[in-house]
Design a protein around this motif. Sequence first.
Motif, PDB file in Angstrom:
ATOM      1  N   GLU A  14      30.173 -28.001  -4.379  1.00 55.47           N
ATOM      2  CA  GLU A  14      28.829 -28.063  -4.944  1.00 55.47           C
ATOM      3  C   GLU A  14      28.739 -26.961  -6.001  1.00 55.47           C
ATOM      4  OE1 GLU A  14      25.140 -28.619  -6.041  1.00 55.47           O
ATOM      5  OE2 GLU A  14      26.090 -29.982  -4.633  1.00 55.47           O
ATOM      6  N   PRO A  15      28.289 -27.270  -7.208  1.00 54.07           N
ATOM      7  CA  PRO A  15      28.289 -26.270  -8.278  1.00 54.07           C
ATOM      8  C   PRO A  15      27.183 -25.217  -8.165  1.00 54.07           C
ATOM      9  CG  PRO A  15      27.376 -28.310  -9.093  1.00 54.07           C
ATOM     10  CD  PRO A  15      27.898 -28.584  -7.703  1.00 54.07           C
ATOM     11  N   TYR A  16      26.261 -25.382  -7.220  1.00 54.92           N
ATOM     12  CA  TYR A  16      25.104 -24.487  -7.140  1.00 54.92           C
ATOM     13  C   TYR A  16      25.499 -23.018  -7.084  1.00 54.92           C
ATOM     14  CZ  TYR A  16      21.135 -21.919  -5.323  1.00 54.92           C
ATOM     15  OH  TYR A  16      20.151 -20.984  -5.149  1.00 54.92           O
ATOM     16  N   TRP A  17      26.396 -22.648  -6.174  1.00 53.29           N
ATOM     17  CA  TRP A  17      26.722 -21.238  -5.979  1.00 53.29           C
ATOM     18  C   TRP A  17      27.512 -20.670  -7.142  1.00 53.29           C
ATOM     19  CZ3 TRP A  17      23.951 -18.608  -2.800  1.00 53.29           C
ATOM     20  CH2 TRP A  17      23.336 -19.257  -1.726  1.00 53.29           C
ATOM     21  N   THR A  18      28.387 -21.473  -7.744  1.00 53.38           N
ATOM     22  CA  THR A  18      29.111 -21.024  -8.928  1.00 53.38           C
ATOM     23  C   THR A  18      28.120 -20.785 -10.066  1.00 53.38           C
ATOM     24  OG1 THR A  18      31.065 -22.281  -8.248  1.00 53.38           O
ATOM     25  CG2 THR A  18      30.945 -21.615 -10.569  1.00 53.38           C
ATOM     26  N   ALA A  19      27.239 -21.739 -10.278  1.00 51.02           N
ATOM     27  CA  ALA A  19      26.236 -21.607 -11.338  1.00 51.02           C
ATOM     28  C   ALA A  19      25.318 -20.417 -11.077  1.00 51.02           C
ATOM     29  CB  ALA A  19      25.429 -22.894 -11.453  1.00 51.02           C
ATOM     30  N   ARG A  20      24.954 -20.217  -9.843  1.00 52.24           N
ATOM     31  CA  ARG A  20      24.073 -19.094  -9.511  1.00 52.24           C
ATOM     32  C   ARG A  20      24.760 -17.765  -9.784  1.00 52.24           C
ATOM     33  NH1 ARG A  20      20.976 -17.893  -3.840  1.00 52.24           N
ATOM     34  NH2 ARG A  20      20.457 -15.747  -4.355  1.00 52.24           N
ATOM     35  N   ALA A  21      26.031 -17.641  -9.406  1.00 46.36           N
ATOM     36  CA  ALA A  21      26.769 -16.415  -9.688  1.00 46.36           C
ATOM     37  C   ALA A  21      26.851 -16.178 -11.194  1.00 46.36           C
ATOM     38  CB  ALA A  21      28.171 -16.483  -9.078  1.00 46.36           C
ATOM     39  N   MET A  22      27.075 -17.238 -11.954  1.00 43.35           N
ATOM     40  CA  MET A  22      27.143 -17.107 -13.404  1.00 43.35           C
ATOM     41  C   MET A  22      25.801 -16.634 -13.960  1.00 43.35           C
ATOM     42  SD  MET A  22      29.316 -20.536 -14.261  1.00 43.35           S
ATOM     43  CE  MET A  22      29.720 -20.159 -15.966  1.00 43.35           C
ATOM     44  N   GLN A  23      24.719 -17.182 -13.449  1.00 45.34           N
ATOM     45  CA  GLN A  23      23.396 -16.851 -13.961  1.00 45.34           C
ATOM     46  C   GLN A  23      22.961 -15.443 -13.547  1.00 45.34           C
ATOM     47  OE1 GLN A  23      21.198 -20.218 -12.524  1.00 45.34           O
ATOM     48  NE2 GLN A  23      21.914 -21.528 -14.176  1.00 45.34           N
ATOM     49  N   ARG A  31      25.563 -16.935 -18.390  1.00 49.33           N
ATOM     50  CA  ARG A  31      24.285 -17.354 -17.787  1.00 49.33           C
ATOM     51  C   ARG A  31      23.895 -18.736 -18.296  1.00 49.33           C
ATOM     52  NH1 ARG A  31      22.799 -11.831 -18.768  1.00 49.33           N
ATOM     53  NH2 ARG A  31      21.542 -12.477 -20.557  1.00 49.33           N
ATOM     54  N   HIS A  32      24.038 -18.948 -19.598  1.00 45.62           N
ATOM     55  CA  HIS A  32      23.708 -20.261 -20.170  1.00 45.62           C
ATOM     56  C   HIS A  32      24.713 -21.325 -19.731  1.00 45.62           C
ATOM     57  CE1 HIS A  32      20.305 -19.051 -22.595  1.00 45.62           C
ATOM     58  NE2 HIS A  32      20.982 -17.976 -22.961  1.00 45.62           N
ATOM     59  N   LEU A  33      25.978 -20.946 -19.656  1.00 40.41           N
ATOM     60  CA  LEU A  33      26.985 -21.896 -19.190  1.00 40.41           C
ATOM     61  C   LEU A  33      26.737 -22.267 -17.729  1.00 40.41           C
ATOM     62  CD1 LEU A  33      29.476 -23.500 -20.031  1.00 40.41           C
ATOM     63  CD2 LEU A  33      30.874 -21.536 -19.348  1.00 40.41           C
ATOM     64  N   GLY A  34      26.278 -21.311 -16.926  1.00 37.88           N
ATOM     65  CA  GLY A  34      25.928 -21.603 -15.537  1.00 37.88           C
ATOM     66  C   GLY A  34      24.789 -22.601 -15.444  1.00 37.88           C
ATOM     67  N   ALA A  35      23.790 -22.452 -16.312  1.00 36.65           N
ATOM     68  CA  ALA A  35      22.689 -23.418 -16.334  1.00 36.65           C
ATOM     69  C   ALA A  35      23.203 -24.799 -16.743  1.00 36.65           C
ATOM     70  CB  ALA A  35      21.593 -22.944 -17.286  1.00 36.65           C
ATOM     71  N   ALA A  36      24.115 -24.823 -17.702  1.00 36.57           N
ATOM     72  CA  ALA A  36      24.698 -26.101 -18.130  1.00 36.57           C
ATOM     73  C   ALA A  36      25.519 -26.719 -17.006  1.00 36.57           C
ATOM     74  CB  ALA A  36      25.564 -25.892 -19.371  1.00 36.57           C
ATOM     75  N   LEU A  37      26.272 -25.898 -16.286  1.00 38.94           N
ATOM     76  CA  LEU A  37      27.078 -26.393 -15.169  1.00 38.94           C
ATOM     77  C   LEU A  37      26.194 -27.019 -14.106  1.00 38.94           C
ATOM     78  CD1 LEU A  37      29.841 -26.559 -13.701  1.00 38.94           C
ATOM     79  CD2 LEU A  37      29.296 -24.309 -12.723  1.00 38.94           C
ATOM     80  N   GLU A  38      25.114 -26.358 -13.794  1.00 36.79           N
ATOM     81  CA  GLU A  38      24.217 -26.865 -12.758  1.00 36.79           C
ATOM     82  C   GLU A  38      23.578 -28.194 -13.165  1.00 36.79           C
ATOM     83  OE1 GLU A  38      21.201 -24.898  -9.589  1.00 36.79           O
ATOM     84  OE2 GLU A  38      21.104 -24.125 -11.620  1.00 36.79           O
ATOM     85  N   ALA A  39      23.312 -28.373 -14.458  1.00 48.02           N
ATOM     86  CA  ALA A  39      22.671 -29.588 -14.946  1.00 48.02           C
ATOM     87  C   ALA A  39      23.654 -30.704 -15.291  1.00 48.02           C
ATOM     88  CB  ALA A  39      21.835 -29.262 -16.182  1.00 48.02           C
ATOM     89  N   ALA A  40      24.950 -30.387 -15.346  1.00 49.10           N
ATOM     90  CA  ALA A  40      25.951 -31.342 -15.839  1.00 49.10           C
ATOM     91  C   ALA A  40      26.222 -32.470 -14.854  1.00 49.10           C
ATOM     92  CB  ALA A  40      27.258 -30.605 -16.132  1.00 49.10           C
ATOM     93  N   ASP A  41      26.558 -33.628 -15.420  1.00 43.77           N
ATOM     94  CA  ASP A  41      27.059 -34.721 -14.602  1.00 43.77           C
ATOM     95  C   ASP A  41      28.539 -34.444 -14.308  1.00 43.77           C
ATOM     96  OD1 ASP A  41      28.444 -35.329 -16.942  1.00 43.77           O
ATOM     97  OD2 ASP A  41      27.319 -37.139 -17.354  1.00 43.77           O
ATOM     98  N   ALA A  42      29.167 -35.293 -13.524  1.00 43.12           N
ATOM     99  CA  ALA A  42      30.547 -35.048 -13.080  1.00 43.12           C
ATOM    100  C   ALA A  42      31.529 -34.942 -14.246  1.00 43.12           C
ATOM    101  CB  ALA A  42      30.989 -36.143 -12.117  1.00 43.12           C
ATOM    102  N   VAL A  43      31.367 -35.776 -15.258  1.00 44.57           N
ATOM    103  CA  VAL A  43      32.286 -35.752 -16.401  1.00 44.57           C
ATOM    104  C   VAL A  43      32.176 -34.436 -17.158  1.00 44.57           C
ATOM    105  CG1 VAL A  43      32.824 -36.841 -18.630  1.00 44.57           C
ATOM    106  CG2 VAL A  43      32.303 -38.255 -16.634  1.00 44.57           C
ATOM    107  N   ASN A  44      30.964 -33.996 -17.427  1.00 43.50           N
ATOM    108  CA  ASN A  44      30.774 -32.744 -18.158  1.00 43.50           C
ATOM    109  C   ASN A  44      31.111 -31.526 -17.307  1.00 43.50           C
ATOM    110  OD1 ASN A  44      30.035 -33.677 -20.753  1.00 43.50           O
ATOM    111  ND2 ASN A  44      28.085 -34.333 -19.898  1.00 43.50           N
TER     112      ASN A  44
END
Length: 78
Positions: A14-23, A31-44
Amino acid sequence: MTADERLATLLASEPYWTARAMQEQGSRFYRHLGAALEAADAVNRRLIYQTWPDALWDFHTRGRRLEAQETGAAGTDG
């Protein structure tokens, strides 16, 4: 762990914790890449992981530590 194993682990997680650590712990870029990761679909999400594999693995391990701290703290409220 090989690069392919890391990628497989990242994709299965689940990308939540990775994205949270980034943010919480990253530079403004991460921080912005973490937000993008959290919002991304599987391909992105795969594209993000493949483009920055070492950084994303580092934030993944940081995210796992955050998760452990938070769930450990939640378990002691009792």
